[in-house]
Design a protein around this motif. Sequence first.
Motif, PDB file in Angstrom:
ATOM      1  N   ALA A  61       0.687  -1.319  -0.031  1.00  0.00           N
ATOM      2  CA  ALA A  61       0.013   0.054  -0.141  1.00  0.00           C
ATOM      3  C   ALA A  61       0.731   1.580   0.156  1.00  0.00           C
ATOM      4  CB  ALA A  61      -0.513  -0.312   1.526  1.00  0.00           C
ATOM      5  N   ALA A  62       1.854   1.274   0.607  1.00  0.00           N
ATOM      6  CA  ALA A  62       2.812   2.486   0.525  1.00  0.00           C
ATOM      7  C   ALA A  62       3.259   2.651  -0.886  1.00  0.00           C
ATOM      8  CB  ALA A  62       3.703   2.576   1.626  1.00  0.00           C
ATOM      9  N   MET A  63       3.940   1.287  -0.917  1.00  0.00           N
ATOM     10  CA  MET A  63       4.576   1.499  -2.531  1.00  0.00           C
ATOM     11  C   MET A  63       3.297   2.070  -3.419  1.00  0.00           C
ATOM     12  SD  MET A  63       6.521  -1.875  -3.063  1.00  0.00           S
ATOM     13  CE  MET A  63       7.832  -2.433  -1.418  1.00  0.00           C
ATOM     14  N   LEU A  64       2.104   1.918  -3.568  1.00  0.00           N
ATOM     15  CA  LEU A  64       1.132   2.176  -4.116  1.00  0.00           C
ATOM     16  C   LEU A  64       1.584   3.099  -4.091  1.00  0.00           C
ATOM     17  CD1 LEU A  64      -1.239  -1.014  -4.728  1.00  0.00           C
ATOM     18  CD2 LEU A  64      -0.335   0.647  -6.707  1.00  0.00           C
ATOM     19  N   ASP A  65       0.739   4.296  -2.844  1.00  0.00           N
ATOM     20  CA  ASP A  65       0.890   5.605  -2.564  1.00  0.00           C
ATOM     21  C   ASP A  65       1.929   6.162  -3.037  1.00  0.00           C
ATOM     22  OD1 ASP A  65      -0.377   7.900  -1.441  1.00  0.00           O
ATOM     23  OD2 ASP A  65       0.258   7.881   0.657  1.00  0.00           O
ATOM     24  N   VAL A  89      -6.582   0.082  -1.552  1.00  0.00           N
ATOM     25  CA  VAL A  89      -5.971  -0.765  -2.434  1.00  0.00           C
ATOM     26  C   VAL A  89      -6.319  -2.433  -2.446  1.00  0.00           C
ATOM     27  CG1 VAL A  89      -3.954  -2.682  -1.932  1.00  0.00           C
ATOM     28  CG2 VAL A  89      -3.525   0.500  -1.165  1.00  0.00           C
ATOM     29  N   SER A  90      -6.478  -2.846  -3.088  1.00  0.00           N
ATOM     30  CA  SER A  90      -7.153  -4.922  -3.812  1.00  0.00           C
ATOM     31  C   SER A  90      -5.683  -4.496  -3.691  1.00  0.00           C
ATOM     32  CB  SER A  90      -7.781  -4.980  -5.037  1.00  0.00           C
ATOM     33  OG  SER A  90      -8.802  -3.392  -4.859  1.00  0.00           O
ATOM     34  N   PHE A  91      -4.932  -6.494  -3.507  1.00  0.00           N
ATOM     35  CA  PHE A  91      -4.470  -6.936  -3.743  1.00  0.00           C
ATOM     36  C   PHE A  91      -4.695  -8.327  -4.583  1.00  0.00           C
ATOM     37  CE2 PHE A  91      -4.027  -4.831   0.883  1.00  0.00           C
ATOM     38  CZ  PHE A  91      -2.927  -4.557   0.454  1.00  0.00           C
ATOM     39  N   HIS A  92      -4.247  -8.487  -5.108  1.00  0.00           N
ATOM     40  CA  HIS A  92      -3.785  -9.266  -6.334  1.00  0.00           C
ATOM     41  C   HIS A  92      -3.396 -10.851  -6.532  1.00  0.00           C
ATOM     42  CE1 HIS A  92      -6.764  -6.568  -9.368  1.00  0.00           C
ATOM     43  NE2 HIS A  92      -5.801  -5.831  -8.105  1.00  0.00           N
ATOM     44  N   ARG A  93      -2.378 -11.081  -6.097  1.00  0.00           N
ATOM     45  CA  ARG A  93      -1.660 -11.948  -5.498  1.00  0.00           C
ATOM     46  C   ARG A  93      -0.319 -11.125  -5.082  1.00  0.00           C
ATOM     47  NH1 ARG A  93      -0.522 -12.435 -11.431  1.00  0.00           N
ATOM     48  NH2 ARG A  93      -1.306 -15.028 -11.178  1.00  0.00           N
ATOM     49  N   SER A  94       0.447 -12.706  -4.099  1.00  0.00           N
ATOM     50  CA  SER A  94       1.428 -12.521  -3.545  1.00  0.00           C
ATOM     51  C   SER A  94       2.663 -11.898  -4.037  1.00  0.00           C
ATOM     52  CB  SER A  94       2.292 -13.790  -2.507  1.00  0.00           C
ATOM     53  OG  SER A  94       0.712 -14.573  -1.953  1.00  0.00           O
ATOM     54  N   ALA A  95       3.066 -10.946  -3.276  1.00  0.00           N
ATOM     55  CA  ALA A  95       4.800 -10.460  -3.965  1.00  0.00           C
ATOM     56  C   ALA A  95       5.496 -10.939  -2.850  1.00  0.00           C
ATOM     57  CB  ALA A  95       4.870  -9.135  -3.424  1.00  0.00           C
ATOM     58  N   VAL A  96       6.483 -11.105  -2.812  1.00  0.00           N
ATOM     59  CA  VAL A  96       8.538 -11.492  -3.112  1.00  0.00           C
ATOM     60  C   VAL A  96       9.048 -11.020  -2.957  1.00  0.00           C
ATOM     61  CG1 VAL A  96       6.935 -14.352  -3.779  1.00  0.00           C
ATOM     62  CG2 VAL A  96       8.567 -12.654  -4.954  1.00  0.00           C
ATOM     63  N   VAL A  97      10.114 -11.451  -2.194  1.00  0.00           N
ATOM     64  CA  VAL A  97      11.282 -10.252  -2.600  1.00  0.00           C
ATOM     65  C   VAL A  97      11.525 -10.140  -3.286  1.00  0.00           C
ATOM     66  CG1 VAL A  97      13.692 -10.256  -1.177  1.00  0.00           C
ATOM     67  CG2 VAL A  97      12.080 -10.757   0.533  1.00  0.00           C
ATOM     68  N   GLY A  98      11.938  -9.511  -3.816  1.00  0.00           N
ATOM     69  CA  GLY A  98      13.072  -8.805  -5.270  1.00  0.00           C
ATOM     70  C   GLY A  98      12.308  -7.406  -5.649  1.00  0.00           C
ATOM     71  N   PRO A  99      12.795  -6.969  -7.298  1.00  0.00           N
ATOM     72  CA  PRO A  99      12.105  -6.088  -7.157  1.00  0.00           C
ATOM     73  C   PRO A  99      10.692  -5.460  -7.984  1.00  0.00           C
ATOM     74  CG  PRO A  99      13.324  -6.989  -9.130  1.00  0.00           C
ATOM     75  CD  PRO A  99      13.453  -7.921  -7.865  1.00  0.00           C
ATOM     76  N   ILE A 100      10.144  -4.835  -7.658  1.00  0.00           N
ATOM     77  CA  ILE A 100       8.308  -4.246  -8.389  1.00  0.00           C
ATOM     78  C   ILE A 100       7.906  -3.092  -8.670  1.00  0.00           C
ATOM     79  CG2 ILE A 100       6.240  -3.185  -6.206  1.00  0.00           C
ATOM     80  CD1 ILE A 100       7.487  -4.885  -4.850  1.00  0.00           C
ATOM     81  N   LEU A 101       7.878  -3.300  -9.993  1.00  0.00           N
ATOM     82  CA  LEU A 101       7.034  -2.555 -10.443  1.00  0.00           C
ATOM     83  C   LEU A 101       5.834  -1.133 -11.025  1.00  0.00           C
ATOM     84  CD1 LEU A 101       7.918  -0.249 -13.328  1.00  0.00           C
ATOM     85  CD2 LEU A 101       7.011  -2.181 -14.534  1.00  0.00           C
ATOM     86  N   GLY A 102       6.108  -0.238 -10.181  1.00  0.00           N
ATOM     87  CA  GLY A 102       4.406   0.778 -10.068  1.00  0.00           C
ATOM     88  C   GLY A 102       4.344   1.406 -11.357  1.00  0.00           C
ATOM     89  N   LYS A 103       3.537   1.254 -11.283  1.00  0.00           N
ATOM     90  CA  LYS A 103       2.743   2.482 -12.453  1.00  0.00           C
ATOM     91  C   LYS A 103       1.583   3.290 -12.000  1.00  0.00           C
ATOM     92  CE  LYS A 103       4.029  -0.242 -16.713  1.00  0.00           C
ATOM     93  NZ  LYS A 103       3.023  -1.280 -17.415  1.00  0.00           N
ATOM     94  N   PHE A 115      -7.936  12.591  -9.071  1.00  0.00           N
ATOM     95  CA  PHE A 115      -8.049  11.197  -8.382  1.00  0.00           C
ATOM     96  C   PHE A 115      -7.222  10.054  -9.240  1.00  0.00           C
ATOM     97  CE2 PHE A 115     -12.174  13.559  -8.329  1.00  0.00           C
ATOM     98  CZ  PHE A 115     -12.876  13.085  -7.467  1.00  0.00           C
ATOM     99  N   LEU A 116      -6.671   9.722  -8.334  1.00  0.00           N
ATOM    100  CA  LEU A 116      -5.531   8.765  -9.455  1.00  0.00           C
ATOM    101  C   LEU A 116      -5.901   7.178  -9.035  1.00  0.00           C
ATOM    102  CD1 LEU A 116      -2.931  10.848  -6.803  1.00  0.00           C
ATOM    103  CD2 LEU A 116      -3.474  11.418  -8.869  1.00  0.00           C
ATOM    104  N   GLN A 117      -4.814   6.161  -9.866  1.00  0.00           N
ATOM    105  CA  GLN A 117      -4.989   5.062 -10.803  1.00  0.00           C
ATOM    106  C   GLN A 117      -3.579   4.656 -10.169  1.00  0.00           C
ATOM    107  OE1 GLN A 117      -7.597   3.642 -12.615  1.00  0.00           O
ATOM    108  NE2 GLN A 117      -6.556   2.004 -13.524  1.00  0.00           N
ATOM    109  N   GLY A 118      -3.433   3.398  -9.481  1.00  0.00           N
ATOM    110  CA  GLY A 118      -2.178   2.887  -9.886  1.00  0.00           C
ATOM    111  C   GLY A 118      -2.291   1.619  -9.492  1.00  0.00           C
ATOM    112  N   SER A 129      -3.593  -3.270  -6.964  1.00  0.00           N
ATOM    113  CA  SER A 129      -3.223  -1.951  -7.662  1.00  0.00           C
ATOM    114  C   SER A 129      -4.854  -0.730  -6.148  1.00  0.00           C
ATOM    115  CB  SER A 129      -5.157  -2.480  -8.347  1.00  0.00           C
ATOM    116  OG  SER A 129      -6.300  -2.727  -7.972  1.00  0.00           O
ATOM    117  N   ALA A 130      -4.839   0.412  -6.997  1.00  0.00           N
ATOM    118  CA  ALA A 130      -4.905   0.924  -5.871  1.00  0.00           C
ATOM    119  C   ALA A 130      -5.536   2.185  -6.804  1.00  0.00           C
ATOM    120  CB  ALA A 130      -3.670   1.849  -5.090  1.00  0.00           C
TER     121      ALA A 130
END
Length: 143
Positions: A61-65, A89-103, A115-118, A129-130
Amino acid sequence: MDSNSFFWKIQAGTAATPEAVKTLGGKIVRVDAEQGSVETSFEGKRDFTNPTGAIQGGFLAAMLDDTMGPALAATLNEGEFAPTLNLNVSFHRSAVVGPILGKARIVRRGAEIAFLQGELYQADKLIASAVATAVVRKQAKAT
């Protein structure tokens, strides 16, 4: 867009990167201020994991913000800031240790409300997503 705004000062290295962004291992990968969009990268650290080894949702959630906020911040003028009013925030699948890309992108912006979307991706798969609402404010002058 104002090159004297805090966002652009951080990008130019003339203002400090926020500590929260450092904690998340965050970086701006691409920004298009005219379109109101950004791409970010984060490092999903072992320190962020829950007992199952997945990245705890609060960190996502913090990464999305910290992805949606810069999409708006890139469009602000000097002396403006835009705190988040609501983050869903909606969680779609687990994230594991490693790189994460945000858009993220600005969906709609008025004089004060935006109004924002990510989304966050790992290994090209959507993990969270959020949508968010932010309010554009003027910073109070120091006295």
